[in-house]
Enzyme design. Structure first.
Site, PDB file in Angstrom:
ATOM      1  N   GLU A  24       0.814  -1.206   0.000  1.00 11.61           N
ATOM      2  CA  GLU A  24       0.000   0.000   0.000  1.00 11.61           C
ATOM      3  C   GLU A  24       0.851   1.260   0.000  1.00 11.61           C
ATOM      4  O   GLU A  24       1.936   1.295   0.577  1.00 11.61           O
ATOM      5  CB  GLU A  24      -0.911   0.000   1.233  1.00 11.61           C
ATOM      6  N   CYS A  32       3.235   8.405   1.447  1.00 11.16           N
ATOM      7  CA  CYS A  32       3.853   7.403   2.319  1.00 11.16           C
ATOM      8  C   CYS A  32       4.070   6.136   1.491  1.00 11.16           C
ATOM      9  O   CYS A  32       3.120   5.561   0.963  1.00 11.16           O
ATOM     10  CB  CYS A  32       2.927   7.154   3.506  1.00 11.16           C
ATOM     11  N   CYS A  43       6.855  -7.320   6.724  1.00 13.02           N
ATOM     12  CA  CYS A  43       8.005  -6.817   7.475  1.00 13.02           C
ATOM     13  C   CYS A  43       8.431  -7.881   8.468  1.00 13.02           C
ATOM     14  O   CYS A  43       7.588  -8.573   9.038  1.00 13.02           O
ATOM     15  CB  CYS A  43       7.643  -5.531   8.215  1.00 13.02           C
ATOM     16  N   CYS A  52       7.549  -5.492  15.222  1.00 11.73           N
ATOM     17  CA  CYS A  52       7.181  -4.467  16.198  1.00 11.73           C
ATOM     18  C   CYS A  52       5.759  -4.784  16.672  1.00 11.73           C
ATOM     19  O   CYS A  52       4.864  -5.026  15.864  1.00 11.73           O
ATOM     20  CB  CYS A  52       7.261  -3.072  15.587  1.00 11.73           C
ATOM     21  N   CYS A  78       2.402  -2.878  15.413  1.00  9.49           N
ATOM     22  CA  CYS A  78       2.261  -2.552  13.997  1.00  9.49           C
ATOM     23  C   CYS A  78       1.527  -3.661  13.255  1.00  9.49           C
ATOM     24  O   CYS A  78       1.868  -4.838  13.376  1.00  9.49           O
ATOM     25  CB  CYS A  78       3.634  -2.330  13.371  1.00  9.49           C
ATOM     26  N   CYS A 108      -1.001   5.405  10.116  1.00 10.59           N
ATOM     27  CA  CYS A 108       0.276   4.767  10.441  1.00 10.59           C
ATOM     28  C   CYS A 108       0.031   3.425  11.104  1.00 10.59           C
ATOM     29  O   CYS A 108      -0.764   3.327  12.033  1.00 10.59           O
ATOM     30  CB  CYS A 108       1.067   5.589  11.451  1.00 10.59           C
TER      31      CYS A 108
HETATM   32  N1  SAH Z   1      10.074   0.228   9.575  1.00 12.81           N
HETATM   33  C1  SAH Z   1      10.083   1.664   9.539  1.00 12.81           C
HETATM   34  C2  SAH Z   1       8.991   2.270   8.673  1.00 12.81           C
HETATM   35  C3  SAH Z   1       7.587   1.721   8.845  1.00 12.81           C
HETATM   36  S1  SAH Z   1       6.696   2.180  10.279  1.00 12.81           S
HETATM   37  C4  SAH Z   1      10.038   2.218  10.931  1.00 12.81           C
HETATM   38  O1  SAH Z   1       9.913   1.441  11.868  1.00 12.81           O
HETATM   39  O2  SAH Z   1      10.195   3.413  11.095  1.00 12.81           O
HETATM   40  C5  SAH Z   1       6.261   3.843  10.100  1.00 12.81           C
HETATM   41  C6  SAH Z   1       5.838   4.504  11.419  1.00 12.81           C
HETATM   42  O3  SAH Z   1       4.535   4.083  11.840  1.00 12.81           O
HETATM   43  C7  SAH Z   1       6.761   4.125  12.542  1.00 12.81           C
HETATM   44  O4  SAH Z   1       7.113   5.206  13.340  1.00 12.81           O
HETATM   45  C8  SAH Z   1       5.922   3.142  13.304  1.00 12.81           C
HETATM   46  O5  SAH Z   1       6.360   2.986  14.570  1.00 12.81           O
HETATM   47  C9  SAH Z   1       4.555   3.758  13.202  1.00 12.81           C
HETATM   48  N2  SAH Z   1       3.485   2.819  13.566  1.00 12.81           N
HETATM   49  C10 SAH Z   1       3.473   1.502  13.371  1.00 12.81           C
HETATM   50  N3  SAH Z   1       2.343   0.947  13.831  1.00 12.81           N
HETATM   51  C11 SAH Z   1       1.609   1.952  14.319  1.00 12.81           C
HETATM   52  C12 SAH Z   1       0.301   2.013  14.905  1.00 12.81           C
HETATM   53  N4  SAH Z   1      -0.445   0.933  15.050  1.00 12.81           N
HETATM   54  N5  SAH Z   1      -0.153   3.217  15.280  1.00 12.81           N
HETATM   55  C13 SAH Z   1       0.595   4.321  15.100  1.00 12.81           C
HETATM   56  N6  SAH Z   1       1.818   4.320  14.549  1.00 12.81           N
HETATM   57  C14 SAH Z   1       2.331   3.146  14.164  1.00 12.81           C
END
Ligand code: SAH
Length: 380
Positions: A103, A116, A123, A127, A130, A351
């Site tokens: 996406e 974005c 991935c 995390c 996420c 995000c």
């Molecule tokens: N792998 C990279 C880029 C992808 S995540 C990174 O970790 O930076 C992009 C952003 O979205 C990151 O700051 C991540 O922590 C945030 N993010 C991921 N899941 C989220 C969620 N459920 N709610 C809000 N932000 C989130």
């Protein structure tokens, strides 16, 4: 990974020109006996005029057009579906090969438009908060699939490089960890920056990483772009829980690599993303730890992101008052702290929500077909 019910037919014997940065394109042209300026000319057709048909490249001679037709193509990813949110946010689900899809999301604001972009299918960093992590890792995207997201969005939005910019900023904050797909991401970002490409200034192209320390150093030498670091906690115990990569590259090492970045690039700043989760990392003591950490990184910024929920998550978004209090605590300590407004959440484009809907649809279709088969078996 997102499953799509479609077999992608790509002209395997031909080369996709979206896989080349300027240097690579010139080398390809040299290989077919053409001068470098011809490559530049075609590059401008591709990225300024968003032309994917050699036939329409009118100032390219007939003989060269035929040669290009025979050896290469301009192949952006296919749009599986796209959807607009009430607030103007737009999301594209783009089909890659083998039934994968990623996406890309466009977020318009009064003074800028941010795209974005994803760097991987799925991935592998896991995390905990996420949605992309729940799919696991499938594969890295090719350069053409990364820059192709921008090409598709630009075409859809009527973006004209150097004239009518709808996309003024790009953030590598979609699906995937960009520093784990280093070469392709750097090539794609160089096309975003290149004057013959999308021509964006270095501060308008941002790579966001969960903190791959050695790769942050490598990036600072490879290309001039902005850096964002996903922090989410300023103590190792909590950060390791939220971002397992922290075990390998703990906060002290991460901060040191950020300090090296700043030393190499004076006058730049790093943005630290901090997703606020109710009762997890949103308390005054967490803000105090963050303030202490930020003191070691002068002129850097904090970007607070209210957690965006997704099905099956154990986390919740912090309450508005708690978010405000957290921000105020940082601001009072003199730390530049922005609060990211949640955009596009009615289309799951916020995000951490990027995942794609086709997987579910495919499942539903599979179930539907199974039921159909069962029904017809009964009928027989
Ligand atoms: N792998 C990279 C880029 C992808 S995540 C990174 O970790 O930076 C992009 C952003 O979205 C990151 O700051 C991540 O922590 C945030 N993010 C991921 N899941 C989220 C969620 N459920 N709610 C809000 N932000 C989130």
């Amino acid at each position: 990974m997102t499953q799509v019910n479609q077999v992608e037919v790509t002209p395997n014997d031909k080369v996709n020109l979206l896989d080349f940065d300027r240097q690579g394109l010139r080398e390809f042209f040299a290989g077919i006996g053409e001068k470098p300026y011809r490559a530049d000319q075609v590059m401008k057709w591709i990225y300024h005029r968003l032309e994917d048909n050699f036939e329409n490249m009118t100032d390219v001679g007939k003989v060269l057009r035929a040669k290009l037709e025979a050896t290469c193509y301009v192949g952006p990813p296919k749009t599986m579906f796209d959807k607009g949110a009430a607030d103007g946010t737009h999301k594209w689900l783009l089909g890659m090969d083998g039934g994968n899809a990623v996406e890309a999301v466009y977020i318009p604001e009064p003074t800028r438009g941010t795209l974005c972009v994803s760097s991987q299918v799925g991935c592998g960093l896991n995390c905990q908060f996420c949605s992309t992590a729940t799919q696991g890792f499938n594969r890295n995207l090719a350069t053409s699939e990364i820059i192709g997201q921008m090409w598709v969005a630009a075409k859809h939005l009527g973006n004209i490089t150097h004239q009518n910019r709808r996309i003024t900023n790009v953030v590598m904050m979609g699906m995937g960890e960009p520093l784990l797909n280093f070469d392709n991401v750097v090539k794609a970002m160089s096309l975003m920056r290149d004057d013959f490409g999308f021509g964006l200034a270095s501060k308008r192209v941002t790579l966001s990483t969960a903190g791959l320390v050695p790769m942050i150093d490598k990036l600072s030498e490879a290309i001039d772009v902005s850096l964002a670091v996903s922090l989410h906690a300023a103590n190792d115990e909590l950060r390791t829980e939220l971002v397992p990569l922290n075990k390998r590259y703990p906060i002290a090492e991460l901060v040191a690599s950020c300090q090296r970045w700043l030393a190499r690039k004076p006058r730049t700043s790093i943005t630290f993303e901090y997703t606020l989760m109710k009762g997890v990392n949103d308390q005054p003591e967490h803000a105090r730890q963050l303030i202490k950490l930020m003191r070691r990184l002068p002129n850097c910024k904090v970007n607070l992101i209210p957690f965006n929920p997704f099905p099956g998550t154990r986390f919740e978004r912090s309450d508005v008052e708690v978010i405000r209090a957290f921000q105020t605590q940082l601001l009072n300590a003199g730390i530049l702290t922005m609060l990211r407004r949640t955009r596009g959440d009615d289309i799951d484009a916020a995000c951490g929500q990027l995942k794609g809907q086709v997987l579910d649809r495919t499942r539903r279709q599979a179930e539907f077909r199974k039921r159909l088969d069962e029904d017809s078996a009964h009928a027989a």
